[in-house]
Design an enzyme around this catalytic site. Sequence first.
Site, mmCIF file in Angstrom:
data_model
loop_
_atom_site.group_PDB
_atom_site.id
_atom_site.type_symbol
_atom_site.label_atom_id
_atom_site.label_comp_id
_atom_site.label_asym_id
_atom_site.label_seq_id
_atom_site.Cartn_x
_atom_site.Cartn_y
_atom_site.Cartn_z
ATOM 1 N N ILE A 185 0.844 -1.206 0.000
ATOM 2 C CA ILE A 185 0.000 0.000 0.000
ATOM 3 C C ILE A 185 0.876 1.252 0.000
ATOM 4 C CG2 ILE A 185 -1.888 1.225 1.149
ATOM 5 C CD1 ILE A 185 -2.682 -1.428 2.470
ATOM 6 N N THR A 245 -6.451 -1.380 10.560
ATOM 7 C CA THR A 245 -7.176 -2.411 9.803
ATOM 8 C C THR A 245 -8.575 -2.641 10.376
ATOM 9 O OG1 THR A 245 -7.170 -4.778 9.307
ATOM 10 C CG2 THR A 245 -6.014 -4.124 11.290
ATOM 11 N N ASP A 246 -9.446 -3.201 9.545
ATOM 12 C CA ASP A 246 -10.779 -3.570 10.046
ATOM 13 C C ASP A 246 -10.714 -4.783 10.980
ATOM 14 O OD1 ASP A 246 -10.229 -5.555 8.149
ATOM 15 O OD2 ASP A 246 -12.045 -5.219 6.957
ATOM 16 N N GLU A 247 -9.575 -5.527 10.936
ATOM 17 C CA GLU A 247 -9.487 -6.762 11.728
ATOM 18 C C GLU A 247 -9.505 -6.506 13.229
ATOM 19 O OE1 GLU A 247 -6.739 -9.734 10.553
ATOM 20 O OE2 GLU A 247 -6.993 -9.325 8.422
ATOM 21 N N TYR A 252 -1.683 -10.787 14.746
ATOM 22 C CA TYR A 252 -1.578 -9.588 13.899
ATOM 23 C C TYR A 252 -2.591 -8.528 14.317
ATOM 24 C CZ TYR A 252 -2.751 -6.522 9.988
ATOM 25 O OH TYR A 252 -3.058 -5.415 9.237
ATOM 26 N N LYS A 279 -2.094 -4.741 15.955
ATOM 27 C CA LYS A 279 -2.603 -3.494 15.361
ATOM 28 C C LYS A 279 -3.522 -2.780 16.359
ATOM 29 C CE LYS A 279 -2.064 -2.116 11.649
ATOM 30 N NZ LYS A 279 -0.997 -1.270 11.039
ATOM 31 N N ARG A 305 -7.223 -21.903 8.513
ATOM 32 C CA ARG A 305 -6.334 -21.043 9.319
ATOM 33 C C ARG A 305 -6.814 -21.102 10.776
ATOM 34 N NH1 ARG A 305 -6.354 -14.793 7.515
ATOM 35 N NH2 ARG A 305 -4.615 -15.400 6.204
HETATM 36 P P1 NAD Z 1 3.287 -4.822 3.483
HETATM 37 O O1 NAD Z 1 3.617 -5.973 4.358
HETATM 38 O O2 NAD Z 1 3.139 -5.033 2.017
HETATM 39 O O3 NAD Z 1 4.407 -3.693 3.645
HETATM 40 C C1 NAD Z 1 4.908 -3.311 4.903
HETATM 41 C C2 NAD Z 1 6.111 -2.406 4.674
HETATM 42 O O4 NAD Z 1 6.595 -1.989 5.961
HETATM 43 C C3 NAD Z 1 7.270 -3.104 3.961
HETATM 44 O O5 NAD Z 1 7.824 -2.257 2.989
HETATM 45 C C4 NAD Z 1 8.270 -3.372 5.082
HETATM 46 O O6 NAD Z 1 9.618 -3.397 4.633
HETATM 47 C C5 NAD Z 1 8.007 -2.182 5.996
HETATM 48 N N1 NAD Z 1 8.386 -2.451 7.389
HETATM 49 C C6 NAD Z 1 8.086 -3.545 8.133
HETATM 50 N N2 NAD Z 1 8.624 -3.432 9.360
HETATM 51 C C7 NAD Z 1 9.247 -2.224 9.399
HETATM 52 C C8 NAD Z 1 9.952 -1.518 10.409
HETATM 53 N N3 NAD Z 1 10.151 -2.058 11.619
HETATM 54 N N4 NAD Z 1 10.452 -0.294 10.111
HETATM 55 C C9 NAD Z 1 10.277 0.246 8.897
HETATM 56 N N5 NAD Z 1 9.611 -0.386 7.895
HETATM 57 C C10 NAD Z 1 9.103 -1.600 8.155
HETATM 58 O O7 NAD Z 1 1.997 -4.170 4.111
HETATM 59 P P2 NAD Z 1 0.753 -3.479 3.386
HETATM 60 O O8 NAD Z 1 -0.178 -4.530 2.939
HETATM 61 O O9 NAD Z 1 1.255 -2.475 2.418
HETATM 62 O O10 NAD Z 1 0.076 -2.750 4.641
HETATM 63 C C11 NAD Z 1 0.430 -1.433 4.995
HETATM 64 C C12 NAD Z 1 -0.328 -1.041 6.249
HETATM 65 O O11 NAD Z 1 -1.722 -1.143 6.011
HETATM 66 C C13 NAD Z 1 -0.038 -1.946 7.453
HETATM 67 O O12 NAD Z 1 0.011 -1.153 8.595
HETATM 68 C C14 NAD Z 1 -1.227 -2.887 7.504
HETATM 69 O O13 NAD Z 1 -1.488 -3.316 8.829
HETATM 70 C C15 NAD Z 1 -2.326 -1.979 6.990
HETATM 71 N N6 NAD Z 1 -3.436 -2.676 6.326
HETATM 72 C C16 NAD Z 1 -3.197 -3.451 5.225
HETATM 73 C C17 NAD Z 1 -4.272 -4.044 4.560
HETATM 74 C C18 NAD Z 1 -4.091 -4.900 3.328
HETATM 75 O O14 NAD Z 1 -5.084 -5.434 2.827
HETATM 76 N N7 NAD Z 1 -2.881 -5.042 2.795
HETATM 77 C C19 NAD Z 1 -5.572 -3.847 5.034
HETATM 78 C C20 NAD Z 1 -5.767 -3.103 6.203
HETATM 79 C C21 NAD Z 1 -4.682 -2.492 6.809
HETATM 80 O O1 DAU Z 2 -8.922 -6.992 6.543
HETATM 81 C C1 DAU Z 2 -7.729 -6.293 6.405
HETATM 82 C C2 DAU Z 2 -6.566 -7.253 6.422
HETATM 83 O O2 DAU Z 2 -6.590 -7.941 5.176
HETATM 84 C C3 DAU Z 2 -5.225 -6.568 6.626
HETATM 85 O O3 DAU Z 2 -5.196 -5.943 7.883
HETATM 86 C C4 DAU Z 2 -4.072 -7.574 6.494
HETATM 87 O O4 DAU Z 2 -2.830 -6.889 6.572
HETATM 88 C C5 DAU Z 2 -4.195 -8.248 5.158
HETATM 89 O O5 DAU Z 2 -3.195 -9.230 5.017
HETATM 90 C C6 DAU Z 2 -5.573 -8.881 4.994
HETATM 91 O O6 DAU Z 2 -5.743 -9.991 5.936
HETATM 92 P P1 DAU Z 2 -6.476 -11.342 5.498
HETATM 93 O O7 DAU Z 2 -6.067 -12.416 6.406
HETATM 94 O O8 DAU Z 2 -7.936 -11.111 5.297
HETATM 95 O O9 DAU Z 2 -5.814 -11.494 4.028
HETATM 96 P P2 DAU Z 2 -5.252 -12.794 3.251
HETATM 97 O O10 DAU Z 2 -4.991 -12.361 1.849
HETATM 98 O O11 DAU Z 2 -4.143 -13.446 3.991
HETATM 99 O O12 DAU Z 2 -6.496 -13.780 3.261
HETATM 100 C C7 DAU Z 2 -7.744 -13.373 2.702
HETATM 101 C C8 DAU Z 2 -8.727 -14.514 2.940
HETATM 102 O O13 DAU Z 2 -8.330 -15.640 2.123
HETATM 103 C C9 DAU Z 2 -8.739 -15.016 4.366
HETATM 104 O O14 DAU Z 2 -10.070 -15.404 4.700
HETATM 105 C C10 DAU Z 2 -7.839 -16.260 4.340
HETATM 106 C C11 DAU Z 2 -8.065 -16.786 2.940
HETATM 107 N N1 DAU Z 2 -6.902 -17.480 2.329
HETATM 108 C C12 DAU Z 2 -5.705 -16.838 2.342
HETATM 109 C C13 DAU Z 2 -4.591 -17.441 1.801
HETATM 110 C C14 DAU Z 2 -3.235 -16.743 1.811
HETATM 111 C C15 DAU Z 2 -7.052 -18.729 1.755
HETATM 112 O O15 DAU Z 2 -8.156 -19.306 1.716
HETATM 113 N N2 DAU Z 2 -5.948 -19.318 1.201
HETATM 114 C C16 DAU Z 2 -4.717 -18.735 1.231
HETATM 115 O O16 DAU Z 2 -3.745 -19.369 0.742
#
Ligand code: NAD
Ligand code: DAU
Length: 352
Positions: free
Chosen positions: A12, A133-135, A159, A163, A291
């Site tokens: 992101i 996050t919504d989690e 996780y 958060k 999971r």
């Molecule tokens: P990501 O795992 O793709 O990226 C995380 C980044 O943070 C990486 O570039 C990593 O190198 C950096 N990082 C990790 N630890 C660090 C540290 N100690 N110091 C400095 N940098 C560090 O994550 P993302 O999916 O881009 O998520 C970004 C944010 O959004 C997170 O806070 C996550 O909780 C939140 N979020 C993500 C999602 C999603 O669907 N991906 C949804 C809801 C919230």
């Molecule tokens: O809701 C926001 C969150 O969404 C963020 O805070 C997290 O950072 C982000 O990783 C994501 O969490 P989820 O656990 O929902 O995402 P993930 O892509 O890991 O899994 C999405 C759904 O798919 C979940 O119900 C688990 C399922 N899944 C995931 C994987 C990796 C599978 O069924 N098979 C898989 O191999």
Amino acid sequence: MSILVTGGAGFIGANFVLDWLAQHDERVINLDKLTYAGNRQNLAGLADDPRYIFIRGDIGDRDVVDSLLKIYQPRCVVHFAAESHVDRSILNPGEFIQTNVVGTFNLLDSVRLYLDCADSAVRTGFRFIHVSTDEVYGTLDAGAPAFRETDNYLPNSPYSASKAASDLLVRAYCHTYGLPAITTHCSNNYGPYHFPEKLIPLVIHQALAGNPLPVYGDGRQIRDWLYVKDHCAAIRCVLASGRVGETYNIGGWNEHSNIDVITKICFLLDTLRPRADGKPYAGQIRFIKDRPGHDRRYAIDATKIEAEVGWRPAETFETGIRKTVQWYLDHQDWVGNVVNGAYTRWVEKQYL
Ligand code: NAD
Ligand code: DAU
């Protein structure tokens, strides 16, 4: 003026930095530790851009954060840096506590002292945007109302608990020290540069590689899907006009079960990149063990951000998932570079 982004080399964060610099001339300082999830290649196009400064460092390193704030005097922090993968938090929770809780604490405390010494103009305009996050709200039964900002915190995984802890620290720093923070809670993002450990990019990658498509449990868990560029736009809006001390839910109004998402990706690939043997990709779907503690349903009520800040997502799931699948087909070189030995070891540990 400049903005300090943490975790800007991740999924992101990288989308945010790219979109920001496509629309503003304001300098971005990107502090990123470059864990397995951080990838400088995401921002390779900015290598010679004087508006972009990359610092490799840990948000938990007080000296690094203090000196960055002192040198660049940003007008805001947009805090993305985190350990973000639920499955990894189940296998190895310690890193999540260290970065998400202790790291966020360190960042907050450094910003507190920075603002104490800043002149009143900087203090007045400053914002700390905490990307959560919504989690943190836990899980919903089918038919229950979507998460609202006033819902209780009921995190279920290491996780989401980490958060939630960081959110409470942000709240306390805002309340006690007047640190001008805003917290956002978004749903599942998808789109370009998504690391292929998460469901959507994992399925695209494994489908093209001819591997099994792993579905946890019965595949009927529901997530709300938010196209990453919509999320970036929402954060820009919150930064511009969100109210200090408030929290905002950000969602896509797109609830889908995992099995429907996976099937949709298979159908798109059948059209855009048919298998050599002409068979459907859905034939690669495999149901595997669930999971631990798997949350059944997330859903976001995003009416507050629309009413107060004027943001609404532009993409439907149909348009966003098509763009995403096409992006991965067009960027197989990017996928090839991130799918290195460490990634292979993760897939083997998690799925075999
Ligand atoms: P990501 O795992 O793709 O990226 C995380 C980044 O943070 C990486 O570039 C990593 O190198 C950096 N990082 C990790 N630890 C660090 C540290 N100690 N110091 C400095 N940098 C560090 O994550 P993302 O999916 O881009 O998520 C970004 C944010 O959004 C997170 O806070 C996550 O909780 C939140 N979020 C993500 C999602 C999603 O669907 N991906 C949804 C809801 C919230
Ligand atoms: O809701 C926001 C969150 O969404 C963020 O805070 C997290 O950072 C982000 O990783 C994501 O969490 P989820 O656990 O929902 O995402 P993930 O892509 O890991 O899994 C999405 C759904 O798919 C979940 O119900 C688990 C399922 N899944 C995931 C994987 C990796 C599978 O069924 N098979 C898989 O191999």
